[in-house]
Structure formats: structure tokens, C-alpha cells
Design a protein around this motif. Structure first.
Motif, mmCIF file in Angstrom:
data_model
loop_
_atom_site.group_PDB
_atom_site.id
_atom_site.type_symbol
_atom_site.label_atom_id
_atom_site.label_comp_id
_atom_site.label_asym_id
_atom_site.label_seq_id
_atom_site.Cartn_x
_atom_site.Cartn_y
_atom_site.Cartn_z
ATOM 1 N N ASN A 77 70.834 57.674 70.872
ATOM 2 C CA ASN A 77 70.486 59.036 70.498
ATOM 3 C C ASN A 77 70.250 59.143 68.983
ATOM 4 O O ASN A 77 71.082 58.727 68.183
ATOM 5 C CB ASN A 77 71.644 59.954 70.929
ATOM 6 C CG ASN A 77 71.378 61.407 70.672
ATOM 7 O OD1 ASN A 77 70.266 61.885 70.845
ATOM 8 N ND2 ASN A 77 72.404 62.127 70.256
ATOM 9 N N HIS A 78 69.095 59.688 68.600
ATOM 10 C CA HIS A 78 68.739 59.900 67.195
ATOM 11 C C HIS A 78 68.586 58.601 66.407
ATOM 12 O O HIS A 78 68.974 58.525 65.247
ATOM 13 C CB HIS A 78 69.750 60.808 66.497
ATOM 14 C CG HIS A 78 69.758 62.214 67.015
ATOM 15 N ND1 HIS A 78 68.679 63.062 66.909
ATOM 16 C CD2 HIS A 78 70.724 62.911 67.644
ATOM 17 C CE1 HIS A 78 68.988 64.231 67.457
ATOM 18 N NE2 HIS A 78 70.209 64.164 67.923
ATOM 19 N N CYS A 79 68.012 57.589 67.022
ATOM 20 C CA CYS A 79 67.633 56.365 66.297
ATOM 21 C C CYS A 79 66.171 56.503 65.898
ATOM 22 O O CYS A 79 65.283 55.819 66.429
ATOM 23 C CB CYS A 79 67.880 55.137 67.160
ATOM 24 S SG CYS A 79 69.630 54.832 67.487
ATOM 25 N N SER A 80 65.910 57.387 64.962
ATOM 26 C CA SER A 80 64.547 57.850 64.689
ATOM 27 C C SER A 80 63.749 56.959 63.744
ATOM 28 O O SER A 80 62.574 57.232 63.492
ATOM 29 C CB SER A 80 64.596 59.274 64.129
ATOM 30 O OG SER A 80 65.460 59.342 63.013
ATOM 31 N N SER A 81 64.356 55.898 63.213
ATOM 32 C CA SER A 81 63.610 54.998 62.326
ATOM 33 C C SER A 81 63.122 53.743 63.035
ATOM 34 O O SER A 81 62.434 52.922 62.419
ATOM 35 C CB SER A 81 64.482 54.590 61.131
ATOM 36 O OG SER A 81 64.718 55.680 60.275
ATOM 37 N N ALA A 82 63.472 53.584 64.301
ATOM 38 C CA ALA A 82 63.078 52.373 65.021
ATOM 39 C C ALA A 82 61.571 52.199 65.009
ATOM 40 O O ALA A 82 60.821 53.153 65.228
ATOM 41 C CB ALA A 82 63.597 52.426 66.457
ATOM 42 N N THR A 83 61.127 50.987 64.742
ATOM 43 C CA THR A 83 59.692 50.707 64.646
ATOM 44 C C THR A 83 59.102 50.194 65.956
ATOM 45 O O THR A 83 57.958 49.738 65.979
ATOM 46 C CB THR A 83 59.423 49.679 63.531
ATOM 47 O OG1 THR A 83 60.143 48.476 63.811
ATOM 48 C CG2 THR A 83 59.864 50.224 62.172
ATOM 49 N N ASN A 84 59.856 50.285 67.023
ATOM 50 C CA ASN A 84 59.353 49.838 68.332
ATOM 51 C C ASN A 84 58.068 50.562 68.704
ATOM 52 O O ASN A 84 57.967 51.777 68.555
ATOM 53 C CB ASN A 84 60.373 50.140 69.426
ATOM 54 C CG ASN A 84 61.677 49.402 69.271
ATOM 55 O OD1 ASN A 84 62.373 49.573 68.283
ATOM 56 N ND2 ASN A 84 62.012 48.593 70.260
ATOM 57 N N THR A 85 57.104 49.809 69.234
ATOM 58 C CA THR A 85 55.975 50.443 69.914
ATOM 59 C C THR A 85 56.300 50.598 71.396
ATOM 60 O O THR A 85 55.723 51.454 72.072
ATOM 61 C CB THR A 85 54.698 49.610 69.754
ATOM 62 O OG1 THR A 85 54.922 48.287 70.258
ATOM 63 C CG2 THR A 85 54.297 49.527 68.280
ATOM 64 N N SER A 86 57.238 49.787 71.869
ATOM 65 C CA SER A 86 57.688 49.886 73.256
ATOM 66 C C SER A 86 59.154 49.498 73.323
ATOM 67 O O SER A 86 59.692 48.862 72.406
ATOM 68 C CB SER A 86 56.862 48.978 74.169
ATOM 69 O OG SER A 86 57.062 47.610 73.827
ATOM 70 N N ILE A 87 59.812 49.902 74.401
ATOM 71 C CA ILE A 87 61.173 49.462 74.681
ATOM 72 C C ILE A 87 61.153 48.772 76.038
ATOM 73 O O ILE A 87 60.699 49.338 77.027
ATOM 74 C CB ILE A 87 62.167 50.636 74.687
ATOM 75 C CG1 ILE A 87 62.329 51.191 73.268
ATOM 76 C CG2 ILE A 87 63.526 50.204 75.239
ATOM 77 C CD1 ILE A 87 63.257 52.380 73.173
#
Length: 425
Positions: free
Chosen positions: A166-176
Motif C-alpha cells: 500500500n502506497h509504494c508510489s515510487s516503484a518503477t515497475n511497468t508490470s507486476i
């Protein structure tokens, strides 16, 4: 108000007696044998032995067992206690909670378990090398890790707790990637809470991918569902939609809490014929942030872009008028989108204003949602409305100048000189 008091309420709910039990003096292997079957300190139900004398494994519960150099924490593979060597297989509840200095964590391959709230509030945490042996990531383990650069779900993961990212808003993932081993997302698979909410970046995170062979989940056009399609788990915040319209698959019967995350591209939602929106939840369910009643404002929430609800012609339960959801027979107003814009004229014949038809979070979402409804006109037939909904309407009038009006022949309600909806004397 889900976000405003999130951490405080979660602390009360989940860091109570059960948490204190987990942090009680270290247990030894076999203490709870008639209730649990441990394998290297970990039970399938999620309980742990902090120090298992039988197989010499340990779940760490103190930072004193961690090697710290500057802002990096290195989890040891083994520790020695009383002359005995133990293999480190887990990190205990709230072990690193709100350690805002922490930027990097180095984990051993032996790690199998990340406890609830383990890294909650580690706002500077950027990197953690979760090994593929990790099987359980518990409730809110990485909540509010707002600097975390990548979300990686280990290949052996079987359980992912509510609020975990929850609220990991800096992740640079294009996909999970959802690994094929992951068979349970959330405490209740039909009502996952805060799964991947405010996760990733708008312009990057566009899809979920489910590894082939997963028996519990699937991705359709990048959206995550249970395998049978009955539960909408999460929509990536950066996914775009043709004509800004999301057409819900006909199999969907349950909406995960905050399942639309912060997706701004969905403006219109076409509901499944199978979905029932009754808005009913027990107090305990509300406090646990589940969405048992399929409350649409809880699924879409104020930070999404949803401004209209629509239904198929075949829908046996509902019809939509000007983007507002009503019962099929037009006697009950069911749901108003939080980004609705313009005047709302409730059709004649509507008798009941649903208990959660309008989100009550007017003040919380000030100038963000519920702020573009210019007027609401009620018919003489509308005679049932809960006080909390009357209060929400009057807050709209006070906050945004929303004009409330009502047929003068309505026998129950009227609009007073201040523009408020009130009960007739």
C-alpha cells in the motif's frame, strides 16, 4: 476516510492482543503442536515460532540481530544463541517499522517469511533483495514504503497480505508478475483490501502478468482477477482504456476494496450483470477495509477518475440514468460516482436513496472528488434517506454551493432557507 486515519486504525485493529502474543517471550518448538504444524518455524496458517529448537531456525524480532552499516541493514543467514546456531528464516512483526533512516536491506536466501508491518513506514527504503524462498508476506509488510523502487514477488510466494504494498508510489515497475505459487491475495480472496493501492507510477505501471500455471489468479488485458473471474483484485494505476471505458467482465461478482487504485483513465464503468451493489457491511468489515457490499465508492474511491456508471441492457438488477446507478425498477438510487460532474435530477418514482449512494467523505476529498456536482433535484416520491446521506448532501451545499431542490409536494423532506435538505416539521 480510508487514507486519513489508515495507520492509526490499523494499529488499533491489528497490533492488539494477537500482536502482543507474537511478541511475547520466544517460544520453543512444539509449544503449540496440537494447533500448528511447523516447518522451519513457519506454519501454513501464518503463525510462526520465533525460535524453533527442533529444527534450529529463528524468526528475528530485534534490530540487535541485524548488521547495520550507515543506512543499510544486512540480515544474517545464521545467528548463535546460547552456543547453538540457528538459521534465519523470517523477519518478525513491525521489526523495522518506521525506521525512516533505512534505505537498503540485504536478505539471505534462507528467508521465508516477512511479518506484518515489518517495513511499514520505512519511507526511505529504496532496495530490498527478497529471495525467491519467501513464502509469506504478511499484512502491511511494505506499507508506506514510498521510496521503494521495485516491487518483486518471490517465486515461492504463496500468500500476500492485505495492504502489503500500500502506497509504494515510487516503484518503477511497468508490470507486476504474480508468480504461479501465489494462491492467496488478501485475508479473504473475495474481498482483498488495499491490494497494490497507490502502487507504482501513473505513466509506468500498466499491467499485471500472471505466471502460467497459477491456479488462483489470471490477468485479462493487464487487470488482475481471481482465476474464475469472480473478484476484481486490482487495476494498474497507469493502464489506459479505449474511450476511457472499463467494461467489467460478466463473471465479476465482487470488487476488491480500492480495486481501481488511482487509475485516472477510467471515466465510465460498465457493470457486470452479476454484480450486486447492496452497500451492506458489518462494522467489523468496515474496520477491516473489506468491500463485502460492493460499495462502488469504496472500489473506485475518490482518487480514481470514474465519473459515470453504465449497465448492459441485459442487466437484471440495475439501470443507469445520466451516469447514476438506480435499481432496475427505478425505485432506489444506488450509487453516484465520486467524480460526477453537473446536475443530478433524480427520476420520478424513486422512493429510496441508498444508504451509501453518495460517499460521505465530502470533507476528506475537498476539491478532489464530489466537488463537481452542481445541483441535486429530488422528486416527491423520494421519502427514505438516512441521516448520514442528508448530512453528506448538506456538506456539498456548504462546501461547493451545490443547489439542493425538491418537489414541494414531497411529504417527508424539504429544503430550508439555508439551502439544506431537512425533514419536514
Amino acid at each position: 476516510m480510508i487514507e486519513a486515519f489508515l495507520k492509526r486504525l490499523l494499529s488499533v485493529l491489528f497490533l492488539g492482543s494477537s500482536f502482543l502474543t507474537l511478541l511475547s517471550p520466544i517460544s520453543t518448538g512444539g509449544t503449540m503442536e496440537h494447533f500448528h504444524s511447523y516447518d522451519r518455524s513457519l506454519c501454513a496458517c501464518g503463525d510462526v515460532e520465533f525460535q524453533d529448537e527442533n529444527d534450529h531456525t529463528v524468526v528475528l524480532s530485534s534490530l540487535s540481530d541485524v548488521f547495520i552499516s550507515g543506512t543499510t541493514a544486512t540480515i544474517p543467514e545464521r545467528i548463535t544463541r546460547d552456543g547453538e546456531t540457528y538459521t534465519v528464516v523470517g523477519l518478525g512483526p513491525a521489526m523495522f517499522r518506521e525506521q525512516t533512516w533505512l534505505t537498503d536491506v540485504i536478505c539471505p536466501d534462507t528467508l521465508r517469511y516477512i511479518g506484518r508491518y515489518c517495513f511499514d513506514g520505512c519511507t526511505s527504503l529504496r532496495h530490498i533483495n527478497l529471495p525467491d524462498n519467501v513464502e509469506r508476506i504478511e499484512l502491511a509488510a511494505f506499507q508506506l514504503c514510498s521510496s521503494l523502487e521495485e516491487i518483486y514477488l518471490p517465486k515461492s510466494l504463496t500468500y500476500l497480505g492485505n495492504f502489503s504494498y500500500n502506497h509504494c508510489s515510487s516503484a518503477t515497475n511497468t508490470s507486476i508478475m504474480i508468480p504461479k505459487s501465489l494462491v492467496q491475495i488478501g485475508d479473504d480472496v473475495s474481498a482483498p483490501a488495499h491490494m497494490f493501492y497507490d502502487c507504482g507510477q501513473d505513466h509506468l505501471f500498466t499491467e499485471f502478468v500472471v505466471e502460467e500455471g497459477n491456479p488462483a489468479y489470471k490477468a485479462v488485458d493487464g487487470i488482475l482477477y481471481t482465476k474464475d473471474g469472480s473478484t476484481l483484485v486490482s487495476i494498474p494505476r497507469g493502464k489506459t482504456f479505449p474511450d476511457h471505458t472499463y467494461t467489467m467482465p460478466q463473471t465479476v461478482t465482487s470488487l476488491g476494496e480500492l480495486s481501481f487504485s488511482r487509475n485516472k483513465d477510467v471515466h465510465t464503468v460498465v457493470l457486470s450483470d452479476s454484480l450486486l451493489v447492496n452497500g451492506y457491511q458489518t462494522l467489523a468489515q468496515r474496520q477491516a477495509f473489506v468491500n463485502r457490499g460492493n460499495d462502488l465508492s469504496v472500489a473506485c474511491y475518490g482518487y480514481s477518475g470514474v465519473s459515470a456508471y453504465e449497465v448492459r441492457e441485459t442487466n437484471p438488477h440495475y439501470q443507469a440514468v445520466d451516469g447514476i446507478l438506480y435499481s432496475r425498477d427505478l425505485t432506489r438510487l444506488v450509487a453516484i460516482p465520486m467524480q460526477y460532474a453537473g446536475d443530478i435530477t433524480v427520476p420520478k418514482g424513486v422512493k429510496t436513496w441508498g444508504k451509501d449512494a453518495l460517499s460521505k467523505d465530502v470533507e476528506y476529498f475537498k476539491d478532489t472528488a464530489l466537488n463537481r456536482i452542481t445541483g441535486i433535484s429530488l422528486p416527491k416520491t423520494l421519502t427514505v434517506m438516512e441521516d448520514s446521506q442528508i448530512e453528506a448532501l448538506n456538506l456539498l451545499a456548504d462546501t461547493y454551493g451545490t443547489i439542493l431542490s425538491i418537489d414541494p409536494e414531497n411529504p417527508v423532506f424539504t429544503v430550508d432557507e439555508s439551502g439544506h435538505l431537512v425533514h419536514r416539521p
